[in-house]
Design an enzyme around this catalytic site. Structure first.
Site, PDB file in Angstrom:
ATOM      1  N   GLU A 267      -7.198  -1.255  -6.987  1.00 56.44           N
ATOM      2  CA  GLU A 267      -6.367  -0.317  -7.757  1.00 56.44           C
ATOM      3  C   GLU A 267      -5.264  -1.117  -8.450  1.00 56.44           C
ATOM      4  OE1 GLU A 267      -6.447   3.881  -5.350  1.00 56.44           O
ATOM      5  OE2 GLU A 267      -5.329   2.271  -4.418  1.00 56.44           O
TER       6      GLU A 267
ATOM      7  N   SER B 104       0.828  -1.207   0.000  1.00 53.48           N
ATOM      8  CA  SER B 104       0.000   0.000   0.000  1.00 53.48           C
ATOM      9  C   SER B 104       0.859   1.252   0.000  1.00 53.48           C
ATOM     10  CB  SER B 104      -0.955  -0.002   1.190  1.00 53.48           C
ATOM     11  OG  SER B 104      -0.305  -0.429   2.335  1.00 53.48           O
TER      12      SER B 104
ATOM     13  N   ASN C 133      -6.318   5.990  -0.910  1.00 52.73           N
ATOM     14  CA  ASN C 133      -5.767   6.366   0.396  1.00 52.73           C
ATOM     15  C   ASN C 133      -5.327   7.824   0.402  1.00 52.73           C
ATOM     16  OD1 ASN C 133      -6.231   3.951   1.574  1.00 52.73           O
ATOM     17  ND2 ASN C 133      -4.179   3.132   1.263  1.00 52.73           N
TER      18      ASN C 133
ATOM     19  N   HIS D 139      -3.739  -3.511  -5.698  1.00 49.35           N
ATOM     20  CA  HIS D 139      -4.004  -3.019  -4.354  1.00 49.35           C
ATOM     21  C   HIS D 139      -5.456  -3.265  -3.958  1.00 49.35           C
ATOM     22  CE1 HIS D 139      -4.368   0.409  -1.301  1.00 49.35           C
ATOM     23  NE2 HIS D 139      -3.651  -0.530  -0.752  1.00 49.35           N
TER      24      HIS D 139
HETATM   25  P1  NAI Z   1      -0.089  -9.379   7.810  1.00 49.45           P
HETATM   26  O1  NAI Z   1       1.000  -9.051   8.778  1.00 49.45           O
HETATM   27  O2  NAI Z   1      -1.438  -9.686   8.336  1.00 49.45           O
HETATM   28  O3  NAI Z   1       0.359 -10.632   6.921  1.00 49.45           O
HETATM   29  C1  NAI Z   1       1.612 -10.758   6.344  1.00 49.45           C
HETATM   30  C2  NAI Z   1       1.911 -12.257   6.241  1.00 49.45           C
HETATM   31  O4  NAI Z   1       3.049 -12.413   5.434  1.00 49.45           O
HETATM   32  C3  NAI Z   1       2.204 -12.902   7.579  1.00 49.45           C
HETATM   33  O5  NAI Z   1       1.352 -14.015   7.763  1.00 49.45           O
HETATM   34  C4  NAI Z   1       3.656 -13.364   7.464  1.00 49.45           C
HETATM   35  O6  NAI Z   1       3.905 -14.590   8.123  1.00 49.45           O
HETATM   36  C5  NAI Z   1       3.808 -13.499   5.966  1.00 49.45           C
HETATM   37  N1  NAI Z   1       5.183 -13.327   5.488  1.00 49.45           N
HETATM   38  C6  NAI Z   1       6.037 -12.342   5.779  1.00 49.45           C
HETATM   39  N2  NAI Z   1       7.193 -12.519   5.094  1.00 49.45           N
HETATM   40  C7  NAI Z   1       7.024 -13.630   4.335  1.00 49.45           C
HETATM   41  C8  NAI Z   1       7.842 -14.317   3.408  1.00 49.45           C
HETATM   42  N3  NAI Z   1       9.056 -13.895   3.104  1.00 49.45           N
HETATM   43  N4  NAI Z   1       7.341 -15.418   2.831  1.00 49.45           N
HETATM   44  C9  NAI Z   1       6.111 -15.861   3.120  1.00 49.45           C
HETATM   45  N5  NAI Z   1       5.300 -15.253   3.998  1.00 49.45           N
HETATM   46  C10 NAI Z   1       5.745 -14.142   4.589  1.00 49.45           C
HETATM   47  O7  NAI Z   1      -0.104  -8.184   6.774  1.00 49.45           O
HETATM   48  P2  NAI Z   1      -1.315  -7.635   5.885  1.00 49.45           P
HETATM   49  O8  NAI Z   1      -2.042  -6.606   6.648  1.00 49.45           O
HETATM   50  O9  NAI Z   1      -2.040  -8.760   5.290  1.00 49.45           O
HETATM   51  O10 NAI Z   1      -0.527  -6.852   4.735  1.00 49.45           O
HETATM   52  C11 NAI Z   1       0.108  -7.518   3.671  1.00 49.45           C
HETATM   53  C12 NAI Z   1       0.364  -6.521   2.559  1.00 49.45           C
HETATM   54  O11 NAI Z   1      -0.873  -5.941   2.134  1.00 49.45           O
HETATM   55  C13 NAI Z   1       1.251  -5.365   2.960  1.00 49.45           C
HETATM   56  O12 NAI Z   1       2.068  -5.048   1.867  1.00 49.45           O
HETATM   57  C14 NAI Z   1       0.266  -4.233   3.252  1.00 49.45           C
HETATM   58  O13 NAI Z   1       0.814  -2.959   3.041  1.00 49.45           O
HETATM   59  C15 NAI Z   1      -0.797  -4.522   2.217  1.00 49.45           C
HETATM   60  N6  NAI Z   1      -2.131  -4.000   2.522  1.00 49.45           N
HETATM   61  C16 NAI Z   1      -2.676  -4.117   3.774  1.00 49.45           C
HETATM   62  C17 NAI Z   1      -3.958  -3.651   4.045  1.00 49.45           C
HETATM   63  C18 NAI Z   1      -4.564  -3.811   5.400  1.00 49.45           C
HETATM   64  O14 NAI Z   1      -5.635  -3.218   5.669  1.00 49.45           O
HETATM   65  N7  NAI Z   1      -3.989  -4.613   6.282  1.00 49.45           N
HETATM   66  C19 NAI Z   1      -4.761  -2.998   2.989  1.00 49.45           C
HETATM   67  C20 NAI Z   1      -4.131  -2.989   1.687  1.00 49.45           C
HETATM   68  C21 NAI Z   1      -2.859  -3.450   1.492  1.00 49.45           C
END
Ligand code: NAI
Length: 676
Positions: free
Chosen positions: A450, A417, A488, A438
């Site tokens: 997006e 994001s 955003n 996104h």
């Molecule tokens: P999260 O922390 O809930 O999940 C991330 C997951 O990735 C974790 O389960 C972790 O174990 C796994 N992970 C980390 N490094 C890894 C690797 N090298 N290989 C495999 N798995 C790995 O994070 P979330 O909130 O789901 O965010 C993920 C992405 O989505 C980020 O880039 C964030 O900016 C984006 N995003 C998040 C939103 C939100 O509301 N949380 C909205 C839109 C985009």
């Protein structure tokens, strides 16, 4: 066989007239004025030379009638024109209903609005039980209610409770559900549809009266009570001054349900006045904006056999289950096996929510989604969606490790994001294959995605990503790679202004109320609590750096225990997941609270227009409506500026700038807009 432009008449050995509807040069049938006139003439001829029965069917593949032609609707300039327009539909439906031989509507595929009203004017309705068959009266979504006799006739068939529920929600029903509420007479497999229609035409069975409860709830003594209950339910979702149509529908039923003829006449009058309101015009505009977004995904033919998602967290887990729901074979990878177990458990919950009691659909979706701790799916996938931690170096090292295993033409999509795409793609051998996809949280509920075009992104990859988003039933929007992308970026100044007001001592309840009074689905303070204050802060940090927006004190000093809804407390305290709001708080200058919120949002929208973040002003409006829920009846931020008046809003903005510093300085983008 004789024919007109839209209709073919085929008479069979039983002297049944089969009326085939086939709008020329179109993939779906629309009950436009030309088709209405032709059908009216055909029925007039039948009055003189009566066939044994009439069966109406569609010659289009998998669709019956999509409804009236909404484009014609937008050309109506005033109430008189609208009334004349409605009367043409009424004349046809009344004539069809009065025809003295049995009439049958034979539905397969989508049947909406005018198509359903035409069917209701027939004696019998039979429909296929196919997945593609959906029957409904969705007019309320366009700021009107059924206007070709559908109100009185649906109530007559189904009783007021079921019919009003269908019209007030605008929900389209499967053929089984339609049979259950008696909207249709029979639901049969496609292969038996013709025979079923023929049987009704030849036997013309008598219809059973409605059950007692349905008849009672239509009684003039009970109606006021039922109408009161309906109004209360509607009011919890939509204010009368913003969305008059549901209230008008309830009034129509309440006043005229005892007299069908009068109800039909009054229906036309009510719809003629609703059709020319700003709400209806803007909701029709929103409908076309939605079509515009869908068309962004129609340029490429991207065949995806397998989707691989990396990161099974909040976003990745939901993206993976959404893709499985949409019929794709999906693997989901995470570095943590425990996390993956949770991902699959949550996916089961999502499948249950989507498919309800349809066990087969739940089982099929579960079969399509596999946990893949070691990343075996990488080499099979046509698209890899990365949703791991928001950390540039972690993402880059993941890309370096997976690129050698990827199929030659597979694309890599990141859900980042805030990280610049160029900072991520530079580690790839083929940087052109990286694109931003996104999604918004919660994935299942937010319609927009997006699609971010980095400087290096190949045009073909961009088009494929747009097509993929459309194919998973999302609305894709092509956006330039720039901080906060579109949604955003426009939302953040509005949220920050809200938090600044809390810093100043204004009650969160007052601020939220000002926003919902404007027409937002949820106030900004409650929204910040729902998204999570830590997440808001991290996006705000990035944007404040890039766009020079100062962070309010309240956000700078967050406590780990007060991160919003998820910790039970943020700006509000939460009980059973609901904020505890003080209804007694007030504020001396509510208008200014609303102006401060809305004008920061509008100002940022004009900045995005000036910078060309998306291709045109319509797409900004579409993005903000579908990405944030911005009051749809106002037609989008830029449309709102145009209809309210650039001059008028500029004056308010200037006075806010003199009172509250240069965060209200008018962006040069305003000069690109002119009032209608
Ligand atoms: P999260 O922390 O809930 O999940 C991330 C997951 O990735 C974790 O389960 C972790 O174990 C796994 N992970 C980390 N490094 C890894 C690797 N090298 N290989 C495999 N798995 C790995 O994070 P979330 O909130 O789901 O965010 C993920 C992405 O989505 C980020 O880039 C964030 O900016 C984006 N995003 C998040 C939103 C939100 O509301 N949380 C909205 C839109 C985009």
């Amino acid at each position: 066989m004789s024919e007109t432009n839209n209709w073919k008449i085929e008479k069979d050995d039983n002297n049944i007239a089969w009326l085939h509807f086939d709008t020329p040069d179109a993939s779906a049938n629309l009950l436009a004025q030309a088709a209405i006139k032709e059908l009216n003439d055909i029925i007039k001829d039948f009055e003189n030379d009566l066939p044994r029965a009439v069966i109406i069917l569609s010659d289009k593949k998998d669709s019956f009638i999509f409804g009236a032609d909404i484009k014609e609707f937008t050309a109506l300039e005033n109430k008189e024109q609208a009334l004349a327009f409605m009367h043409k539909g009424h004349d046809l439906m009344n004539r069809l209903e009065a025809l003295s031989c049995p009439t049958v509507s034979m539905i397969h595929g989508t049947c909406l609005g005018g198509g359903t009203e035409l069917s209701l004017a027939c004696d019998y309705i039979v429909a296929s039980d196919d997945k593609k068959t959906r029957i409904g009266l969705p007019e309320i979504k366009l700021g009107i209610h059924p206007g070709y006799g559908g109100t009185a006739r649906s109530i007559e068939r189904c009783g007021p409770l079921a019919a009003m529920n269908m019209m007030l929600t605008g929900r389209a029903l499967t053929s089984r559900a339609a049979k259950k509420i008696k909207l249709i007479d029979e639901s049969v497999p496609v292969r038996q549809l013709k025979a079923a229609a023929q049987a009704f035409a030849l036997k013309a069975p008598e219809r059973k009266p409605l059950p007692l409860l349905a008849r009672l709830s239509n009684h003039s003594l009970l109606r006021p009570l039922v109408a009161w209950q309906m109004r209360k339910q509607v009011a919890s979702k939509a204010k009368k001054e913003h969305y008059p149509a549901p209230y008008s529908l309830i009034d129509l039923w309440l006043k005229y349900a005892d007299d069908k003829k009068q109800m039909l006449q009054q229906e036309a009058i009510a719809v003629a006045s609703l059709a020319t309101t700003d709400t209806a015009r803007n909701l029709v505009r929103v409908f076309f904006l939605q079509e515009k977004l869908k068309s962004q995904g129609k340029k490429a033919d991207f065949k995806v056999q397998h989707v691989h998602v990396i990161g099974g967290g909040i976003m990745g887990g939901d993206i993976a289950s959404w893709c499985a729901i949409q019929g794709y074979s999906v693997t989901v990878q995470d570095q943590s096996p425990e996390r993956l177990a949770q991902t699959l458990k949550h996916a089961q919950y999502s499948f249950g929510k989507k498919f309800k009691r349809d066990r087969r659909a739940i089982r099929d979706a579960s079969d399509r989604l596999l946990a893949d701790h070691r990343g075996v799916g990488v080499s099979r996938a046509d698209i890899i969606i990365e949703a791991i931690f928001e950390d540039r170096d972690v993402k880059r090292s993941l890309y370096e490790s997976i690129e050698p295993q990827m199929k030659e033409h597979a694309i890599l999509a990141t859900n980042t994001s805030s990280i610049k795409l160029e900072d991520l793609s530079s580690c790839l051998k083929k940087p052109g294959r990286l694109v931003g996809l996104h999604f918004f949280n919660p994935v299942a509920l937010m319609p927009l995605v997006e699609i971010i075009r980095g400087n290096e992104t190949d045009e073909k990859v961009m088009q494929q990503a747009l097509a993929f988003a459309k194919n998973i039933s999302k609305l894709p929007l092509a956006v330039k790679s720039s901080p906060g992308f579109l949604v955003n970026r426009i939302l953040m100044p509005y949220l920050l202004e809200a938090v600044t007001m809390v810093d100043e001592g204004i009650a969160p309840e007052v601020i939220d109320r000002a926003a919902t009074d404007f027409g937002m689905p949820m106030g900004p303070i409650e929204l910040a609590d729902t998204v999570g204050l830590d997440i808001c802060k991290s996006v705000a940090n990035i944007l404040s750096e890039a766009l020079g927006m100062p962070l309010p004190e309240n956000l700078k000093n967050l406590s780990d225990k007060k991160l919003g809804k998820k910790t039970g407390e943020g700006f509000y305290k939460y009980k059973n997941n609901k904020p505890l709001k003080n209804k007694k708080v007030s504020c001396s200058n509510r208008q200014q609270v609303q102006d401060r919120l809305v004008l920061r949002l509008l100002n940022e929208a004009t900045a995005c227009l000036r910078e060309g973040i998306v291709d045109n002003s319509d797409l900004i409006d579409a993005g903000v409506i579908f990405g944030t829920g911005f009051a749809p009846f106002r037609g989008g931020p830029l449309e709102y500026i145009k209809s309210t008046g650039v001059e008028k809003l500029s004056t308010t903005l200037e006075s806010l700038a003199s009172e509250y510093s240069d965060r209200f300085s008018k962006d040069e983008g305003w000069s690109l807009l002119s009032s209608d």
